[in-house]
Design an enzyme around this catalytic site. Structure first.
Site, PDB file in Angstrom:
ATOM      1  N   GLU A  47       0.839  -1.201   0.000  1.00 21.31           N
ATOM      2  CA  GLU A  47       0.000   0.000   0.000  1.00 21.31           C
ATOM      3  C   GLU A  47       0.877   1.255   0.000  1.00 21.31           C
ATOM      4  OE1 GLU A  47      -4.233  -0.829   1.392  1.00 21.31           O
ATOM      5  OE2 GLU A  47      -3.034  -1.359   3.140  1.00 21.31           O
ATOM      6  N   HIS A  48       1.747   1.276  -0.984  1.00 20.97           N
ATOM      7  CA  HIS A  48       2.613   2.418  -1.194  1.00 20.97           C
ATOM      8  C   HIS A  48       3.103   2.381  -2.643  1.00 20.97           C
ATOM      9  CE1 HIS A  48       5.519  -0.771   0.279  1.00 20.97           C
ATOM     10  NE2 HIS A  48       5.921  -0.518  -0.945  1.00 20.97           N
TER      11      HIS A  48
END
Ligand code: T46
Length: 135
Positions: A47-48
């Protein structure tokens, strides 16, 4: 432009299976290697996005689902469950990874670890799209 890609690496049957990645099979010189062993069922990590770093992922054991999105909103996904498969995650792709229980993942990175290379806020990642479109 670099886009996500699945590689099928050559294997040798030695009763066990040996998988081989020669330097010429890799799309960048590897500067860092790390591996992740997941203990949880359906653990979500990542999630980046990375500003510069590219990475190659191999699922050595278990199963991995990788969801990618570029800064134009184009999405792609990969399910890794064979150790001879390798996925290229280019820089500037939002990446969400679901680990099945007992997954073991090998990661080869184009850059050394730099916390400043991470974009960890999705809205910030999307606002880069706006900057990109505005030129
Ligand atoms: C990615 C996926 C597949 C370090 O100190 N050095 C390192 O080389 C790395 C990769 C991480 N760390 C530290 C930074 C954090 O305190 O380890 C901790 C966990 O890192 P993170 O929350 O970024 O872990 P994941 O699993 O979400 O992401 C990692 C990589 O950081 C990322 O680049 O693509 O694995």
């Amino acid at each position: 432009m670099t886009i996500p890609r699945l590689y099928n690496l050559p294997t040798v049957d030695i009763n066990s299976i040996m998988t081989i990645a020669e330097r010429d099979d890799l799309p960048f010189p590897v500067k860092r290697v790390y591996w992740i062993t997941s203990n949880h069922e359906d653990e979500i990590r990542g999630e980046h996005a990375h500003k510069s770093c590219q990475q190659l992922l191999v699922c050595l054991h278990g199963e991995l689902n990788i969801q990618l999105e570029d800064n134009h909103g184009n999405k792609s996904s990969f399910c890794l469950k064979h150790p001879n498969e390798m996925v290229l995650i280019p820089s500037q792709y939002w990446c969400k990874i679901a680990y099945k229980k007992d997954a073991i993942v090998l990661v080869m990175a184009s850059h050394e670890y730099d916390p400043e290379d991470y974009i960890r806020v999705y809205d910030e990642f999307k606002s880069q799209e706006l900057k990109y479109h505005l030129g």
